[in-house]
Design a protein around this motif. Structure first.
Motif, mmCIF file in Angstrom:
data_model
loop_
_atom_site.group_PDB
_atom_site.id
_atom_site.type_symbol
_atom_site.label_atom_id
_atom_site.label_comp_id
_atom_site.label_asym_id
_atom_site.label_seq_id
_atom_site.Cartn_x
_atom_site.Cartn_y
_atom_site.Cartn_z
ATOM 1 N N GLU A 140 0.813 -1.212 0.000
ATOM 2 C CA GLU A 140 0.000 0.000 0.000
ATOM 3 C C GLU A 140 0.850 1.268 0.000
ATOM 4 O O GLU A 140 0.521 2.252 -0.662
ATOM 5 N N ALA A 141 1.927 1.253 0.772
ATOM 6 C CA ALA A 141 2.826 2.407 0.816
ATOM 7 C C ALA A 141 4.064 2.090 -0.020
ATOM 8 O O ALA A 141 4.800 1.151 0.279
ATOM 9 N N HIS A 142 4.291 2.881 -1.063
ATOM 10 C CA HIS A 142 5.411 2.590 -1.972
ATOM 11 C C HIS A 142 5.658 3.824 -2.834
ATOM 12 O O HIS A 142 4.834 4.747 -2.872
ATOM 13 N N ALA A 158 7.401 6.433 -2.573
ATOM 14 C CA ALA A 158 7.149 7.685 -1.856
ATOM 15 C C ALA A 158 8.409 8.532 -1.683
ATOM 16 O O ALA A 158 9.459 8.016 -1.300
ATOM 17 N N ASP A 202 -2.288 4.552 -9.664
ATOM 18 C CA ASP A 202 -1.818 3.553 -8.704
ATOM 19 C C ASP A 202 -0.547 4.020 -8.015
ATOM 20 O O ASP A 202 -0.410 3.935 -6.788
ATOM 21 N N ARG A 219 -1.262 7.002 -5.626
ATOM 22 C CA ARG A 219 -2.007 6.559 -4.443
ATOM 23 C C ARG A 219 -1.060 5.930 -3.430
ATOM 24 O O ARG A 219 -1.143 6.204 -2.227
ATOM 25 N N ARG A 220 -0.137 5.110 -3.893
ATOM 26 C CA ARG A 220 0.813 4.462 -2.987
ATOM 27 C C ARG A 220 1.818 5.467 -2.429
ATOM 28 O O ARG A 220 2.221 5.380 -1.268
ATOM 29 N N ALA A 261 1.247 8.513 -1.733
ATOM 30 C CA ALA A 261 0.568 9.358 -0.749
ATOM 31 C C ALA A 261 0.016 8.571 0.436
ATOM 32 O O ALA A 261 -0.498 9.163 1.385
ATOM 33 N N PHE A 262 0.141 7.249 0.421
ATOM 34 C CA PHE A 262 -0.531 6.416 1.419
ATOM 35 C C PHE A 262 -0.103 6.757 2.847
ATOM 36 O O PHE A 262 -0.943 6.919 3.744
ATOM 37 N N ASP A 263 1.190 6.881 3.078
ATOM 38 C CA ASP A 263 1.667 7.174 4.428
ATOM 39 C C ASP A 263 1.444 8.627 4.828
ATOM 40 O O ASP A 263 1.684 8.998 5.988
ATOM 41 N N SER A 264 0.991 9.454 3.895
ATOM 42 C CA SER A 264 0.747 10.869 4.185
ATOM 43 C C SER A 264 -0.723 11.168 4.442
ATOM 44 O O SER A 264 -1.116 12.341 4.538
ATOM 45 N N GLN A 265 -1.541 10.145 4.580
ATOM 46 C CA GLN A 265 -2.973 10.355 4.776
ATOM 47 C C GLN A 265 -3.212 11.197 6.033
ATOM 48 O O GLN A 265 -2.660 10.926 7.091
#
Length: 343
Positions: free
Chosen positions: A229-231, A233, A322, A325-326, A328-332
């Protein structure tokens, strides 16, 4: 551009168990002899990559794919005929004699044939074109993938200086700019073809060749490169913002004393108070080509946040959507926290 002499020297280094950075049409890879367990382990060590996260084996155009896999089903062969050499990775059942170090301990293996001329020259020089080079992207695990040789050198200064990475071949900026499309073809009888990672080759293109629906990943699908999910980045937090909210958000962040960088389609976002900005390509192919280089550049402008204008919700944008999204995942939630006013 690396010379033939440099490419041949890199092939010899691979044969001796060293790591080599090399260009592909998607992104730059960090390669090792796929059949040398210790060399593959050094990829994981250099990247800080979890050992259960598989890598992709790259082969020359003339390579015998049957050496690497137990079988090549007819639909998989159809995709090979249509898209190789090119940015497509197929997941197939791994041949018993191939070490599971490249598959994260799974009974499957990811294989692809790159189209970049430097990659092809390296693969043809390595073991007389009969070997395979295991290669994830040439960056620290989870970081933005490299699309230029200088990005690889930037990621691994210690490993290059120590000789752990024997060479970094230069092939210019990667044409595609995002990682290969990955399709699971290892469970056709039970699940059909499954898209594990979108990319330059779209679902529609795959379905036109296969004549069947390509399904979304299921819980039992094989693990594959770049699917956490987090990649992808940068160090700087990333937030996606709808076009109608972009200018108000920029204004609010600047008013709150935040340092802001922006990736957007229109030049009206070139506020002189911004730390940096990049104008996005309105075409998904051009956008993908520029994406990682832009993220890397904005990661060095000392911003508190990188705002990215939201992408069109269309099928042809699936690959870059895709990746963002990955990224930005850890920046939610970071944007909301930055805009909360102190009382």
């Amino acid at each position: 551009m690396s010379s033939l002499k440099q490419i041949e020297a890199a092939a010899r280094a691979l044969e001796q168990g060293a790591l080599v950075g090399f260009p592909t049409e998607t992104v730059y890879g960090l390669g090792a002899d796929a059949e040398n367990v210790d060399a593959v382990a050094n990829i994981y060590k250099a990247k800080g990559r979890p050992s259960n996260h598989p890598v992709i084996v790259h082969v020359a155009p003339e390579a015998d794919i049957a050496y690497w896999v137990k079988e090549i089903p007819a639909p998989a062969q159809a995709l090979i005929d249509a898209f190789w050499p090119g940015p497509l990775t197929l997941i197939l059942k791994r041949a018993d004699h191939i070490p599971d170090a490249v598959s994260g301990g799974q009974d499957s293996i990811g294989v692809r044939c790159p189209s970049h001329p430097v990659a092809q020259a390296l693969l043809r020089a390595f073991k007389g074109g009969k070997g395979g080079v295991a290669a994830p992207s040439a960056n620290k695990f989870g970081h933005v993938s490299p699309t230029k040789a200088e990005h690889v050198l930037e990621e691994f200064p210690v490993e290059v200086a120590s000789g752990m990475i024997a060479a970094v071949l230069d092939g210019g900026q990667s044409d595609v700019g995002i990682e290969s499309t990955i399709v699971d073809m290892s469970r056709l009888a039970t699940h059909g073809p499954v898209l594990l990672r979108p990319g330059h080759i779209t679902t529609l293109q795959l379905e036109q060749v296969l004549g069947m629906v390509v399904k979304a990943p299921d819980q039992a699908a094989p693990r594959a490169s770049g699917t956490l999910e987090a990649h992808y980045a940068p160090t700087t937090p990333v937030a996606m913002v709808a076009v109608e909210d972009l200018e108000p958000t920029i204004s609010q962040l600047l008013a709150a004393g935040k340092r802001v960088a922006v990736m957007a389609y229109e030049s009206h976002t070139t506020d002189p108070r911004l730390q940096g900005w990049r104008q996005l390509n309105p075409d998904p192919i051009g956008y993908a080509h520029d994406l990682y280089a832009d993220l890397r550049e904005l990661d060095h402008v000392d911003a508190d946040i990188i705002l990215v204008e939201a992408l069109p919700e269309k099928r042809e944008w699936q690959g870059v959507s895709d990746r963002l999204r990955r990224a930005a995942f850890d920046s939610q939630g970071i944007l909301e926290r930055m805009l909360i006013k102190k009382t």
